[in-house]
Structure formats: C-alpha cells, structure tokens
Design a protein around this motif. Structure first.
Motif, PDB file in Angstrom:
ATOM      1  N   ASN A  50    -167.127 -65.943 -38.992  1.00 52.16           N
ATOM      2  CA  ASN A  50    -165.802 -66.396 -38.520  1.00 52.16           C
ATOM      3  C   ASN A  50    -165.582 -65.708 -37.145  1.00 52.16           C
ATOM      4  OD1 ASN A  50    -165.251 -67.991 -40.839  1.00 52.16           O
ATOM      5  ND2 ASN A  50    -164.575 -66.123 -41.856  1.00 52.16           N
ATOM      6  N   PHE A  51    -166.708 -65.562 -36.398  1.00 54.45           N
ATOM      7  CA  PHE A  51    -166.277 -64.698 -35.067  1.00 54.45           C
ATOM      8  C   PHE A  51    -165.569 -65.520 -34.205  1.00 54.45           C
ATOM      9  CE2 PHE A  51    -169.847 -61.643 -35.859  1.00 54.45           C
ATOM     10  CZ  PHE A  51    -169.439 -60.772 -35.014  1.00 54.45           C
ATOM     11  N   PHE A  54    -162.265 -63.862 -33.746  1.00 56.44           N
ATOM     12  CA  PHE A  54    -162.283 -62.464 -32.973  1.00 56.44           C
ATOM     13  C   PHE A  54    -162.355 -62.740 -31.360  1.00 56.44           C
ATOM     14  CE2 PHE A  54    -164.141 -58.229 -32.181  1.00 56.44           C
ATOM     15  CZ  PHE A  54    -163.185 -57.661 -32.921  1.00 56.44           C
ATOM     16  N   TYR A 251    -154.262 -56.267 -37.266  1.00 53.86           N
ATOM     17  CA  TYR A 251    -154.836 -57.384 -38.136  1.00 53.86           C
ATOM     18  C   TYR A 251    -153.816 -58.262 -38.526  1.00 53.86           C
ATOM     19  CZ  TYR A 251    -156.281 -59.070 -42.524  1.00 53.86           C
ATOM     20  OH  TYR A 251    -156.411 -59.560 -43.799  1.00 53.86           O
ATOM     21  N   ILE A 259    -157.342 -55.192 -32.168  1.00 60.12           N
ATOM     22  CA  ILE A 259    -158.346 -54.863 -33.080  1.00 60.12           C
ATOM     23  C   ILE A 259    -159.598 -54.087 -32.414  1.00 60.12           C
ATOM     24  CG2 ILE A 259    -159.971 -55.272 -34.927  1.00 60.12           C
ATOM     25  CD1 ILE A 259    -158.070 -57.388 -35.783  1.00 60.12           C
TER      26      ILE A 259
ATOM     27  N   ILE B 105    -162.749 -52.291 -40.488  1.00 58.17           N
ATOM     28  CA  ILE B 105    -162.492 -52.786 -41.617  1.00 58.17           C
ATOM     29  C   ILE B 105    -161.608 -54.296 -41.300  1.00 58.17           C
ATOM     30  CG2 ILE B 105    -160.690 -52.770 -43.733  1.00 58.17           C
ATOM     31  CD1 ILE B 105    -161.810 -49.826 -44.178  1.00 58.17           C
ATOM     32  N   PRO B 106    -160.815 -53.858 -40.157  1.00 55.92           N
ATOM     33  CA  PRO B 106    -159.631 -55.189 -39.897  1.00 55.92           C
ATOM     34  C   PRO B 106    -160.678 -56.362 -39.445  1.00 55.92           C
ATOM     35  CG  PRO B 106    -158.837 -53.181 -38.945  1.00 55.92           C
ATOM     36  CD  PRO B 106    -160.055 -52.712 -39.673  1.00 55.92           C
ATOM     37  N   PHE B 107    -161.631 -55.858 -38.591  1.00 59.69           N
ATOM     38  CA  PHE B 107    -162.501 -56.828 -38.093  1.00 59.69           C
ATOM     39  C   PHE B 107    -163.322 -57.377 -39.260  1.00 59.69           C
ATOM     40  CE2 PHE B 107    -167.091 -57.121 -37.253  1.00 59.69           C
ATOM     41  CZ  PHE B 107    -167.267 -58.206 -36.141  1.00 59.69           C
ATOM     42  N   ILE B 109    -162.681 -58.151 -42.397  1.00 61.67           N
ATOM     43  CA  ILE B 109    -161.727 -58.967 -43.184  1.00 61.67           C
ATOM     44  C   ILE B 109    -161.494 -60.071 -42.503  1.00 61.67           C
ATOM     45  CG2 ILE B 109    -159.759 -59.001 -44.356  1.00 61.67           C
ATOM     46  CD1 ILE B 109    -158.895 -56.248 -44.115  1.00 61.67           C
ATOM     47  N   LEU B 110    -161.375 -60.012 -41.235  1.00 63.17           N
ATOM     48  CA  LEU B 110    -161.365 -61.287 -40.272  1.00 63.17           C
ATOM     49  C   LEU B 110    -162.513 -62.216 -39.901  1.00 63.17           C
ATOM     50  CD1 LEU B 110    -158.693 -61.906 -38.724  1.00 63.17           C
ATOM     51  CD2 LEU B 110    -159.891 -60.894 -36.724  1.00 63.17           C
ATOM     52  N   VAL B 111    -163.662 -61.310 -40.010  1.00 54.90           N
ATOM     53  CA  VAL B 111    -164.883 -62.363 -39.534  1.00 54.90           C
ATOM     54  C   VAL B 111    -165.824 -62.422 -40.615  1.00 54.90           C
ATOM     55  CG1 VAL B 111    -166.865 -61.884 -38.049  1.00 54.90           C
ATOM     56  CG2 VAL B 111    -164.680 -61.394 -37.371  1.00 54.90           C
ATOM     57  N   LEU B 112    -165.934 -61.455 -41.355  1.00 54.89           N
ATOM     58  CA  LEU B 112    -167.016 -61.800 -42.486  1.00 54.89           C
ATOM     59  C   LEU B 112    -166.332 -62.309 -43.820  1.00 54.89           C
ATOM     60  CD1 LEU B 112    -168.932 -58.285 -42.293  1.00 54.89           C
ATOM     61  CD2 LEU B 112    -169.461 -60.382 -41.257  1.00 54.89           C
ATOM     62  N   PRO B 113    -167.190 -63.386 -44.316  1.00 53.77           N
ATOM     63  CA  PRO B 113    -166.530 -64.368 -45.221  1.00 53.77           C
ATOM     64  C   PRO B 113    -167.004 -63.672 -46.739  1.00 53.77           C
ATOM     65  CG  PRO B 113    -168.798 -65.183 -44.600  1.00 53.77           C
ATOM     66  CD  PRO B 113    -168.155 -63.955 -43.853  1.00 53.77           C
TER      67      PRO B 113
END
Lengths: 292, 260, 306
Positions: A50-51, A54, A251, A259, B105-107, B109-113
């Motif tokens: 899901n990059f 970001f 976030y 972030i 952690i925020p990263f 949660i957002l990026v890793l499924p």
C-alpha cells in the motif's frame, strides 16, 4: 585502508579474466544511499503493497523544508521544533534520572559481589531488581499513565508518565553494565593499588570507578537508545506533545508527509545523541581505545 | 547456595512485594495491591482470552525473530567479510537504523496489509505491520553483532586457513562463520529482548495479543489486569531469552569458561 | 595477479593431481622422492627474494618496512632471520607467504612469482592461531580436509610424535601454551608443506618449553627434509636452529650480514655450551646491538609524534 583490504586479491574483482579497478569507497557508499532512495521512490510510484498511500522521498524533502521553516504540524499550532524539544527533553531527563540512580546502585551491587566485601548488598538488591528487569519498558505505559499525573511546572505541563517510562527503559541497561564493569576488573589491579598504599576509598576512586567507566558509558549509550524507543511509544499512547505524538496524530489525520518527517527527525535526533555520547566517552577516557 | 544467601535473596523479593503492598494500600486508589492482582491472575488463568493473547504474542515474536535471524545473520556475515559488499549495502541500512522501530508504527499500519489465509482446518490472519515492527526490533542488534563478530576475528585466522589451502568459501565456512558465532549469539539475546519491547508497543497501538490486553485493561478500567499483562509479558520475555541463551551456549562448546 | 590462476581451490586441485609439480622449472634438476611424491630441487634456490621493497602507506604515513632486499634460500635449508623488533622481518615472511604484495621487486618460488597464499608454503604465527572453535583433531585435519584428502593414519602418527595423543577432542584453550604450539605444528605438517614459514613461533613460551620445542622442530626438520624460514629476535635461538642466520638492520629493513653457522647436526641442547656456539653468539650480538638501539629510538620518536 584496513588490513583486510591489503590481503591479496580482496580489493579487486575479476571480469572476463581482466582486473577491473573498483569504484572508490565514496562512490560505493553513494550508490548504496541513492539506491535506497530510488527503491523508496519506486515503491511509492508503482504502489508496492500500500505504498501508494505513503509519500515519496521528494515530497518528504519538500515537507521537511517547510517544517524546518516553522510550519505548524499535525493540525496543532506548534512547530516541529517544539515537539522535537519535548521529546529530547524527555529522553535527557529520563536517562539522567536513570543514570543518577542506576550507576550508584550498580557500583554498590558490583563491589559487594566480592568475597569479604562487608554487607552483601547484591543478595538483598539483585533478586528484586532482576525480577522487574524482564518486563519491557513499554509494558509499563498503561500502569504509569494510571499512576503518574501530568504536573504543571511553571507554565509547562510535565507528563511524568512518559518520563517514568523513559526512565525504566534506560535504568536497566545502565545498571547491568555498571555491575558488569565492576565485576570484570581483574583483582590484581586492586591488589596493586593496595600494595601501593591506597585505602579502600582510594581503591574505589582510583581503580574500581575508572575501570568500570567504559562499561558504564556503554550502558548510558544503550540507555539513550532505549530512551528514544520508549519515548516514542509513550508519546504515541499518552502524549500531548512530542515527535511520537505528532507522528501518530498525522496518521489519524492521514497527513502522510508528517509521518515520514517525524521518522526522519526521530532518527536524526537518536543518531545525534549516540554520537554525542561517543564523543563524551572518548573525552572522558583518553586511555581507552574501546568503542562504546 | 547456602541458607543465609537464600534467606537474603528471599527477603529481597518479599521486600519488593511489601513495598508494593504498602504503596497499594496507602497510595492512589487506582493502584491495585498484590492481592488484587493475584486475584485477577487466578481469574485469567482459566480464561481462553488470556491464553489466546499469549499464543498470539508468542507466535508473533517467534516468527519475527526467526525472520530477523535468517536475514540478519547471513547479511551481517557478508557485510563484515567483504568490504566491497559492505560498502554497497551498509550505508542504506545505516540510514534506516537510527529510527526506533516503534516510530514505524503509523507507517506500517498505513502501508503493510493484513494477510489472511487458511490451512484447511484453521484460518489465520497475520497483522504484517506488527510482525514487521517486531522484526525490526530484533533485526538490527543481530545484524550489527554479526558484522562486529566478523570484524573481531583476527586476520591471521583467515591467513592461516588460506595457507592451509582453504578456498574463499571454505574460509568463510570454517573461519568467519564459527568465529563470529559468539557475537551473533549476543546479538540474538539482545534482539529477543528488543523484539518483545517493540511487540508490546505495536500491539498496544494496533491491536491483539498481550500488549492490547494490557492496554485495554487500562482503557476499560480493570486495573489489576494491567499488572497481570505486565507480569505475563515479563515471564515470557525472560523464558524466551533464557531459551536463546541456552541454545547459544550449546552451540559454543569451545568458548573459554563454557562447561561443555 | 593476472599471470596465474589465483583461485585457491584450483590451486589445491593442482596440488592433488600433480604433486611433483613445478614442471616449468628452468634450471636445476629434481629428485622425486617416491615415498611421498614431493618434488625436491637440490643445490638450487627454492626461494628467491629479488630486490624486495615494501612500503606501507596507510593515510600517507609512508613507512618503508623493507628496502632492496636480496636473499636466496636453498632447498632443505634452515634459515633464521634475526632482527630487532619492528625491522620488517615479519614483512619479509608475509611477502613469501603471499599475504602482502611487494611494493617493488618480487619473491620467486622455484622461479615462479608468489601469487597469494598456498598450501605448499605453511605458516606458523607468533600468537597461536589454532582455530579456537575446532578441536585439536579438527585443527590437525584442516589442511587435508580442504581438498578432501584426509589421511587419518598420518594425523594420528603426527599427534603421537608430538605427545598429543588423547587430546584430539580437546579445544585449544584447554591446552598449555607448549601443547598449543605443538598442535599448530602438527596442523602444518599434516598439510605436508615444502616450505615452513615461522614467525617468532616460540616467543610466547617459557624458556624451558622453548628449548624443548626447538629440539622437536630440528628433529622434524631433519627427518622430513623441509625448507624452513624462521623469524626471531632471539640470538641464541637463531644460531641453535639455523644453517644460516640473516641479520637485519633496523627500519628500513636491509640485510646487515649473513652468518653461516657451521655446527654439526644433529644438534641438541649440549651445543648451547660449546665454544663454537659462543663465538657465533658473540658475533651476532655485536651485529645486532646497534640495530636494536636504533629500533628503540625509532619507536620512541614515533610515539612522541603520535
């Protein structure tokens, strides 16, 4: 150049039977760093995992530029400097308190381990301390929010819960390394000092303490590392200021650039603090060639 | 150990409990004393919620630690062994290293499924974000110690092997790898400790396992359970470090001061 | 580097297949010892050091360790290099072993330039370099094991000769200094090198153990006909062991003089009290005294500069 490179054949590679000179070290390092940024950029550009949600390296740089000029972050009114200052102060204060308690305690436990050392403090203190040590500092977060209030001190709100968690994070590495440092001293140094007429106090002052110093500073260095880990965790959960707080706030608000900026700033401060400790350690121990 | 020593050591633990008891009785209302926590413990030991949390956290640590060791050890040995390989890889890693895993952690949660899959009888859901954070916690200590382990081997050992006819890969297999093992082992002990630290933080924030159990005990107001969680995490952390130490010692019979 | 195949694996294969080797030796004749299949040149130089200069240049420090050195070592000869500390005598050995490339000049073995370390040139280091993570038995087997040619009888024989039977399963740290040094010698001999390069191997031992080790080394050397280059700063040791003692100057290391030691072999410790021995020792002492003083001054100067 290291000896390893001087060994025949190591610093060359062979291509089609001919020797090809390697690019110089600076270029190899640069390749590595640039490669990292290219990977980051590509992951975002082509939405690896899901990059796509970001930010890429360029946006991050632009964002850093903005915040360095003092833009308020994460929906609040404070600049990143305020938040960085909060986190730094928490690490410094937490680690300092930990050092002030752990070093004397460690010296006491360490010196009382030897035979005929008077009161066996180590037997009274070690089990209690050891039974608390395995609990990771972060696991103290809920308990410390419960027990330690936010105290107003001359206009600032001091979050003692966060301070306590940082303190716990730094306390045990410093303690353990201090004890080890004292225990590792060869007894013959003590004997030499005694034979030269040193009293117990003088032996402690001139032999035991200096010989334990490298190990103590290693402990402080580890303590600062854990201080940064725990401050971020505590601020995410319990903070109202600080870099951990804004990173998680960002976030929630889906401001992904913050972030990334938060991570960069936390990393930079962590790196700078360990460099400072290294500096101080070299200054304090010109006789030692041990890296802390 | 003689009796006097035992008595002193027991006094130490009893003293700790005593302090807790007194602070719990006199201190803030919110702090539960040892008795309340013991009561909560008894209640939880029979509950599947508790055992599910333990299983989930343990599996996460185990998985993340294994991945960290499988990547960190070979990578560290290569970086330490080959100056050139190190020059091309290490600076990039060094960019990432100072960032505490928890700050990711925020990263994550957002990026890793989340990965969901089933194995016939049971279906699993792996929160890759939490596993990644835990992995990061263990990875860098293992990597750094592997590198340091290789660099601490005196060049003369490699020279000796070469003069005895060892090829490069044989030198790696017979000199570099065994010579770096003590340091790799140290890295694994440290890495296991940091894996738990980071796991707990990640679980508190993004859910599941003992970390979340402890945190939700706070938000839900059942304060004794906070301490049940802390103590359980402490015991599991201690047991896993002891296992790593034990396995390490059994692999290093040649170390001075080892009993084997 | 490019002249020859540098892959050590290939090299050890070569060694297996044509152990009589050195086909392209231009002059001199070869004796082929049928028993162990090792080629021996007689009367010709085995090692030829030709105008060797080695300059270390880390961070522009520019230290000349060895300067314009010429030396020939014959087959089956026992040569000691004697010099004050820091005179570059280890550097000479490291160039022959193939760890270092000469800055100028070259080292030839049977006419071929040295190209990296090779099992035909065994090395014993100053500090014991038995692999601490391997048992004595595993250490002894190491060389042959690298090319899958372990001869267990030979290993057993060597361990027995050196009084190490029964210690195969011990780790090095469990042994005394003298035993470790013997084990390292066994590891070397198991590999059957033509040339043994020894860099102050006995300097860490006590005087009594040292004497026993020297006698053992001479026994081994006389029995098996090997070429030995032995580096030391101990005058008596050099004369007791060597056919020729090469005395080196302080840095930059050059050859000051070569002493031919004409004492009958086999030698044992009774030689140490003979008149001839005293004469040689006196001469060597005179040669080395000034150099040792100069080396000490150099060291002091460097420390002050640092």
């Amino acid at each position: 150049m290291s000896t390893r490179e001087r060994v025949l054949g190591i610093d060359r590679r062979q291509l089609l039977g001919r020797e090809v000179p390697l690019p110089p070290r600076a270029l190899r390092w640069a390749t590595s760093v640039v490669g990292f940024f290219v990977l980051w950029w590509a992951a975002v550009e082509y939405s690896f995992l899901n990059f796509g949600l970001f930010v890429g390296p360029v946006e991050t740089l632009v964002a850093i530029y903005g915040y360095v000029l003092g833009d308020p972050v994460a929906g609040g009114s404070q600049s990143i400097y305020i938040h960085a200052a909060y986190s730094t102060y928490r690490v410094v204060a937490g680690v300092s308190i930990a050092a002030l308690l752990a070093i004397p305690l460690g010296l006491l436990i360490g010196t009382s381990t030897r035979a005929g050392a008077g009161i066996e403090w180590n037997n009274y203190l070690s089990p209690a301390v050891e039974s608390l040590r395995p609990i990771p500092p972060v696991a103290w977060v809920p308990a410390s929010i419960l027990l330690f209030p936010v105290v107003p001190v001359v206009g600032f709100s001091v979050n003692t819960a966060v301070l306590f968690v940082v303190f716990i994070g730094a306390f045990f590495p410093i303690l353990v390394n201090t004890i080890e440092g004292v225990r590792n001293l060869d007894d013959e140094f003590r004997r030499a000092a005694q034979s030269l007429g040193a009293s117990d106090r003088q032996v402690f002052r001139h032999v035991i303490f200096p010989s334990a110093l490298p190990s103590i500073l290693t402990g402080v260095s580890l303590g600062i590392g854990l201080g940064w880990i725990t401050v971020v965790a505590a601020e995410i959960v319990a903070g109202n200021y600080g870099l951990g707080y804004i990173t998680f706030q960002a976030y929630r608000l889906l401001q992904t650039d913050i972030i990334a900026v938060g991570m960069v700033v936390i990393g930079a401060l962590g790196y700078a603090s360990s460099a400072i400790v290294q500096r101080i350690a070299n200054r304090a121990m010109p006789w030692s060639d041990i890296d802390t | 150990m003689d009796t006097a020593k035992w008595a002193k050591r027991s006094a130490s633990i009893l003293g700790l409990l005593g302090v807790w008891f007194v602070v719990g009785a006199l201190g803030p209302q919110t702090l539960p004393g040892p008795a309340a926590v013991a009561g909560a413990f008894v209640g939880y030991v029979g509950s599947p919620v508790y055992w599910n949390a333990i299983t989930l956290s343990t599996l996460r640590v185990l998985g993340a630690f294994t991945i960290a060791a499988l990547i960190g050890v070979p990578l560290g040995l290569l970086i330490g062994w080959s100056v050139v390989f190190g020059d091309f890889t290490y600076p990039a890693l060094e960019l990432v290293r100072p960032i505490p895993p928890i700050a990711w952690i925020p990263f994550t949660i957002l990026v890793l499924p989340s990965l969901a899959f089933s194995l016939g009888i049971a279906s699993f859901e792996i929160d890759t974000g939490i596993v990644f954070i835990t992995f990061l916690g263990a990875f860098f200590p293992i990597l750094l110690n592997a590198i340091a382990g290789v660099r601490s081997i005196d060049d003369e050992y490699s020279r000796a092997a070469q003069s005895l006819g060892a090829a490069d890969w044989q030198t790696f297999r017979h000199v570099i790898y065994p010579g770096a093992l003590p340091s790799v082992h140290t890295g694994m002990v440290v890495g296991m400790g940091l894996a738990w630290v980071n796991l707990v933080a990640a679980e508190m924030i993004s859910g599941g396992g003992l970390g979340f159990m402890t945190w939700s005990a706070y938000t839900g107001g059942s304060y004794p359970v906070i301490f049940v969680g802390m103590i359980t995490i402490g015991i599991l952390g201690y047991v896993s470090s002891t296992i790593v130490r034990y396995i390490g010692a059994s692999q290093l019979p040649w170390m001075e001061g080892s009993t084997a | 580097m490019s002249k020859q195949e540098s892959n050590p694996e290939r090299r050890s294969q070569n060694r297996n297949q044509d152990t009589n080797g050195y086909e392209d030796m231009e002059n001199g004749h070869r004796d082929l010892d049928e028993d162990d299949g090792r080629a021996r040149a007689t009367g010709e130089a085995l090692v030829e050091i030709d105008d060797l200069t080695k300059i270390y240049d880390p961070d522009g420090a520019h230290v000349t360790a060895v300067e314009n050195m010429d030396l020939e070592i014959g087959d089956n000869e026992f040569v000691c290099v004697l010099g004050p500390s820091g005179c570059g005598k280890s550097t000479v050995m490291e160039c022959i072993a193939g760890y270092l490339e000469p800055t100028e000049g070259e080292v030839l073995i049977n006419g071929d330039p040295v190209d990296g370390p090779d099992p035909s040139r065994g090395v014993v280091f100053q500090s014991n370099r038995l692999f601490p993570w391997k048992t004595i038995g595993q250490n002894a087997r190491f060389g042959p094991q690298m090319r899958n040619a372990v001869d267990d009888d030979r290993i057993r024989e060597l361990l027995e000769e050196t009084g190490l039977s029964g210690f195969e399963d011990s780790y090095p740290h469990e042994l005394s200094g003298g035993m470790q040094q013997r084990a390292e010698l066994v590891r070397l001999l198991a590999n059957d090198p033509d040339i043994m390069l020894m860099d102050e191997p006995f300097s860490g031992l006590d005087a009594m153990t040292k004497e026993l080790m020297q006698e053992m080394l001479l026994d081994i050397w006389e029995e098996e006909d090997r070429t030995v280059l032995f580096i030391t700063h101990d005058v008596a040791e050099a004369i007791f062991l060597a056919d020729r003692v090469v005395v080196m100057t302080a840095r930059p290391g050059q050859i000051k003089d070569v002493i031919d030691v004409d004492i009958d072999r086999p030698r044992d410790s009774s030689v140490l009290t003979s008149e001839a021995f005293n004469e040689y020792q006196k001469r060597a002492n005179e040669l080395i005294h000034d150099e040792a003083e100069r080396a000490m001054e150099q060291k002091q100067q460097e420390t002050q500069e640092a």
